[in-house]
Design a protein around this motif. Structure first.
Motif, mmCIF file in Angstrom:
data_model
loop_
_atom_site.group_PDB
_atom_site.id
_atom_site.type_symbol
_atom_site.label_atom_id
_atom_site.label_comp_id
_atom_site.label_asym_id
_atom_site.label_seq_id
_atom_site.Cartn_x
_atom_site.Cartn_y
_atom_site.Cartn_z
ATOM 1 N N MET A 1 0.847 -1.202 0.000
ATOM 2 C CA MET A 1 0.000 0.000 0.000
ATOM 3 C C MET A 1 0.880 1.248 0.000
ATOM 4 O O MET A 1 1.811 1.351 0.801
ATOM 5 C CB MET A 1 -0.904 0.011 1.235
ATOM 6 N N GLN A 2 0.637 2.179 -0.907
ATOM 7 C CA GLN A 2 1.414 3.396 -0.966
ATOM 8 C C GLN A 2 1.203 4.218 0.301
ATOM 9 O O GLN A 2 0.111 4.259 0.870
ATOM 10 C CB GLN A 2 1.030 4.216 -2.193
ATOM 11 N N VAL A 3 2.300 4.873 0.719
ATOM 12 C CA VAL A 3 2.272 5.627 1.974
ATOM 13 C C VAL A 3 1.143 6.651 1.996
ATOM 14 O O VAL A 3 0.393 6.762 2.972
ATOM 15 C CB VAL A 3 3.635 6.325 2.195
ATOM 16 N N ARG A 4 0.991 7.395 0.908
ATOM 17 C CA ARG A 4 -0.004 8.473 0.884
ATOM 18 C C ARG A 4 -1.432 7.950 1.002
ATOM 19 O O ARG A 4 -2.326 8.690 1.430
ATOM 20 C CB ARG A 4 0.165 9.297 -0.400
ATOM 21 N N ASN A 5 -1.649 6.697 0.662
ATOM 22 C CA ASN A 5 -2.998 6.143 0.770
ATOM 23 C C ASN A 5 -3.509 6.134 2.204
ATOM 24 O O ASN A 5 -4.716 6.225 2.441
ATOM 25 C CB ASN A 5 -3.042 4.726 0.190
ATOM 26 N N TRP A 6 -2.598 6.001 3.171
ATOM 27 C CA TRP A 6 -3.013 6.059 4.571
ATOM 28 C C TRP A 6 -3.552 7.455 4.910
ATOM 29 O O TRP A 6 -4.506 7.595 5.684
ATOM 30 C CB TRP A 6 -1.850 5.715 5.488
ATOM 31 N N LEU A 7 -2.940 8.471 4.314
ATOM 32 C CA LEU A 7 -3.415 9.835 4.543
ATOM 33 C C LEU A 7 -4.769 10.041 3.880
ATOM 34 O O LEU A 7 -5.656 10.697 4.445
ATOM 35 C CB LEU A 7 -2.395 10.840 3.996
ATOM 36 N N TYR A 8 -4.936 9.475 2.670
ATOM 37 C CA TYR A 8 -6.244 9.533 2.028
ATOM 38 C C TYR A 8 -7.284 8.809 2.882
ATOM 39 O O TYR A 8 -8.431 9.245 2.985
ATOM 40 C CB TYR A 8 -6.183 8.899 0.635
ATOM 41 N N GLY A 9 -6.863 7.695 3.477
ATOM 42 C CA GLY A 9 -7.768 6.954 4.354
ATOM 43 C C GLY A 9 -8.215 7.789 5.529
ATOM 44 O O GLY A 9 -9.388 7.746 5.932
ATOM 45 N N TYR A 10 -7.281 8.579 6.071
ATOM 46 C CA TYR A 10 -7.633 9.504 7.158
ATOM 47 C C TYR A 10 -8.694 10.499 6.690
ATOM 48 O O TYR A 10 -9.668 10.767 7.398
ATOM 49 C CB TYR A 10 -6.379 10.241 7.630
ATOM 50 N N GLY A 11 -8.501 11.026 5.482
ATOM 51 C CA GLY A 11 -9.470 11.986 4.947
ATOM 52 C C GLY A 11 -10.836 11.374 4.735
ATOM 53 O O GLY A 11 -11.861 11.986 5.084
ATOM 54 N N VAL A 12 -10.871 10.159 4.190
ATOM 55 C CA VAL A 12 -12.153 9.479 3.965
ATOM 56 C C VAL A 12 -12.838 9.177 5.293
ATOM 57 O O VAL A 12 -14.042 9.394 5.462
ATOM 58 C CB VAL A 12 -11.945 8.177 3.160
ATOM 59 N N CYS A 13 -12.058 8.676 6.257
ATOM 60 C CA CYS A 13 -12.613 8.367 7.576
ATOM 61 C C CYS A 13 -13.149 9.636 8.241
ATOM 62 O O CYS A 13 -14.204 9.613 8.886
ATOM 63 C CB CYS A 13 -11.534 7.721 8.442
ATOM 64 N N ALA A 14 -12.418 10.750 8.075
ATOM 65 C CA ALA A 14 -12.864 12.019 8.653
ATOM 66 C C ALA A 14 -14.203 12.451 8.055
ATOM 67 O O ALA A 14 -15.113 12.878 8.780
ATOM 68 C CB ALA A 14 -11.808 13.096 8.414
ATOM 69 N N LEU A 15 -14.320 12.346 6.731
ATOM 70 C CA LEU A 15 -15.576 12.727 6.072
ATOM 71 C C LEU A 15 -16.736 11.828 6.522
ATOM 72 O O LEU A 15 -17.847 12.310 6.757
ATOM 73 C CB LEU A 15 -15.415 12.657 4.551
ATOM 74 N N LEU A 16 -16.467 10.528 6.649
ATOM 75 C CA LEU A 16 -17.500 9.607 7.129
ATOM 76 C C LEU A 16 -17.911 9.944 8.556
ATOM 77 O O LEU A 16 -19.093 9.878 8.904
ATOM 78 C CB LEU A 16 -16.995 8.165 7.052
ATOM 79 N N HIS A 17 -16.934 10.306 9.370
ATOM 80 C CA HIS A 17 -17.244 10.652 10.758
ATOM 81 C C HIS A 17 -18.082 11.925 10.834
ATOM 82 O O HIS A 17 -19.055 11.991 11.598
ATOM 83 C CB HIS A 17 -15.964 10.820 11.561
ATOM 84 N N LEU A 18 -17.726 12.913 10.050
ATOM 85 C CA LEU A 18 -18.498 14.153 10.038
ATOM 86 C C LEU A 18 -19.908 13.912 9.504
ATOM 87 O O LEU A 18 -20.878 14.494 10.015
ATOM 88 C CB LEU A 18 -17.778 15.214 9.199
ATOM 89 N N PHE A 19 -20.019 13.055 8.503
ATOM 90 C CA PHE A 19 -21.342 12.677 7.999
ATOM 91 C C PHE A 19 -22.153 11.984 9.087
ATOM 92 O O PHE A 19 -23.357 12.245 9.250
ATOM 93 C CB PHE A 19 -21.205 11.762 6.782
ATOM 94 N N ALA A 20 -21.491 11.101 9.848
ATOM 95 C CA ALA A 20 -22.182 10.385 10.929
ATOM 96 C C ALA A 20 -22.702 11.352 11.987
ATOM 97 O O ALA A 20 -23.800 11.165 12.528
ATOM 98 C CB ALA A 20 -21.233 9.366 11.567
ATOM 99 N N ILE A 21 -21.927 12.390 12.276
ATOM 100 C CA ILE A 21 -22.387 13.395 13.249
ATOM 101 C C ILE A 21 -23.591 14.147 12.700
ATOM 102 O O ILE A 21 -24.601 14.318 13.382
ATOM 103 C CB ILE A 21 -21.245 14.380 13.578
ATOM 104 N N ALA A 22 -23.482 14.612 11.443
ATOM 105 C CA ALA A 22 -24.564 15.398 10.840
ATOM 106 C C ALA A 22 -25.845 14.582 10.693
ATOM 107 O O ALA A 22 -26.949 15.113 10.878
ATOM 108 C CB ALA A 22 -24.116 15.933 9.477
ATOM 109 N N ALA A 23 -25.686 13.282 10.384
ATOM 110 C CA ALA A 23 -26.859 12.429 10.172
ATOM 111 C C ALA A 23 -27.296 11.711 11.443
ATOM 112 O O ALA A 23 -28.260 10.941 11.412
ATOM 113 C CB ALA A 23 -26.546 11.397 9.080
ATOM 114 N N ASP A 24 -26.570 11.957 12.531
ATOM 115 C CA ASP A 24 -26.877 11.338 13.825
ATOM 116 C C ASP A 24 -26.859 9.807 13.722
ATOM 117 O O ASP A 24 -27.758 9.118 14.201
ATOM 118 C CB ASP A 24 -28.229 11.815 14.347
ATOM 119 N N LEU A 25 -25.796 9.290 13.111
ATOM 120 C CA LEU A 25 -25.610 7.839 12.987
ATOM 121 C C LEU A 25 -24.603 7.389 14.040
ATOM 122 O O LEU A 25 -23.382 7.374 13.795
ATOM 123 C CB LEU A 25 -25.128 7.478 11.592
ATOM 124 N N TYR A 26 -25.095 7.034 15.194
ATOM 125 C CA TYR A 26 -24.205 6.713 16.311
ATOM 126 C C TYR A 26 -23.302 5.526 15.992
ATOM 127 O O TYR A 26 -22.116 5.531 16.323
ATOM 128 C CB TYR A 26 -25.031 6.421 17.573
#
Length: 225
Positions: A1-26
């Motif tokens: 796995m390319q090193v930068r992909n872990w950083l992209y993974g952080y970004g995707v996880c962050a967006l999913l987490h923010l979506f979960a907060i906005a949509a109230d998906l505990y």
């Protein structure tokens, strides 16, 4: 796995987490929040693998204790809050240790700026004066100590990484995030508080770690890491 992909993974996880907060998906929140610091830590270790061990372990420890803080703050009640507070306080101390080491490791460190220090002390004093009436006797001293430590973290970032704006912005966003959390927790709940706290927190962590990683990469040839 390319090193930068872990950083992209952080970004995707962050967006999913923010979506979960906005949509109230505990259920999604409790999955994504613990993953944030894990992904950031894996990226940092991968990106600095060719630099050696040295003082980068301070950053590793800061991310680890931030992860612990995230876990504790997912719980409810005073004990969980105090444990989270202690974890993030420890994380900030490790950031401070790294910033101070970086300041001493090069000859381009910025002279002490008394204005910055006085502004930070004024902020701590005013904010604590505003917050104090809403704190019980158990939390008054820990919260005051925490405020001093995070202000010290920003001061250390300013005097060590002023030329790297990302680190400085990240340190400032950490103060904003913690201040919003304190107001929402102790003074008054406000609309979209969780979203605001996590947006500033997610950006703070990645800006600090990304900036530090770049600095380590560009300066490793000049001194022993």
């Amino acid at each position: 796995m390319q090193v930068r992909n872990w950083l992209y993974g952080y970004g995707v996880c962050a967006l999913l987490h923010l979506f979960a907060i906005a949509a109230d998906l505990y259920w999604l929140r409790i999955i994504t929040k613990p993953l944030l610091m894990i992904l950031l830590l894996v990226w940092f270790l991968s990106a600095t693998a060719n630099i050696g061990t040295g003082k980068k372990h301070f950053i590793t420890a800061a991310i680890f204790f931030s992860w612990l803080g995230d876990l504790f703050l997912m719980g409810s009640g005073e004990l969980y809050f105090i444990a989270g507070l202690a974890s993030f306080l420890t994380a900030h101390i490790f950031y401070i240790l790294f910033f101070l080491w970086a300041r001493g490791a090069t000859t381009t460190s910025t002279p002490l700026n008394r204005v910055v220090i006085l502004v930070l002390l004024a902020y701590v004093g005013v904010f604590y004066y505003y917050l104090s009436p809403h704190l019980n006797h158990i939390l008054k001293i820990p919260v005051f100590v925490y405020a001093l430590v995070i202000a010290s973290m920003f001061a250390a970032a300013w005097h060590s990484f002023r030329q790297r704006g990302g680190v400085l912005i990240g340190a400032g966003l950490f103060i904003v995030s913690d201040s919003l959390l304190a107001v929402n927790s102790f003074v008054e709940n406000f609309s979209m508080a969780s979203l605001a706290v996590m947006i500033t927190y997610i950006l703070a962590q990645v800006l600090i770690v990304y900036g530090v990683t770049g600095w380590l990469e560009t300066t490793k040839r000049y001194f022993s890491i």
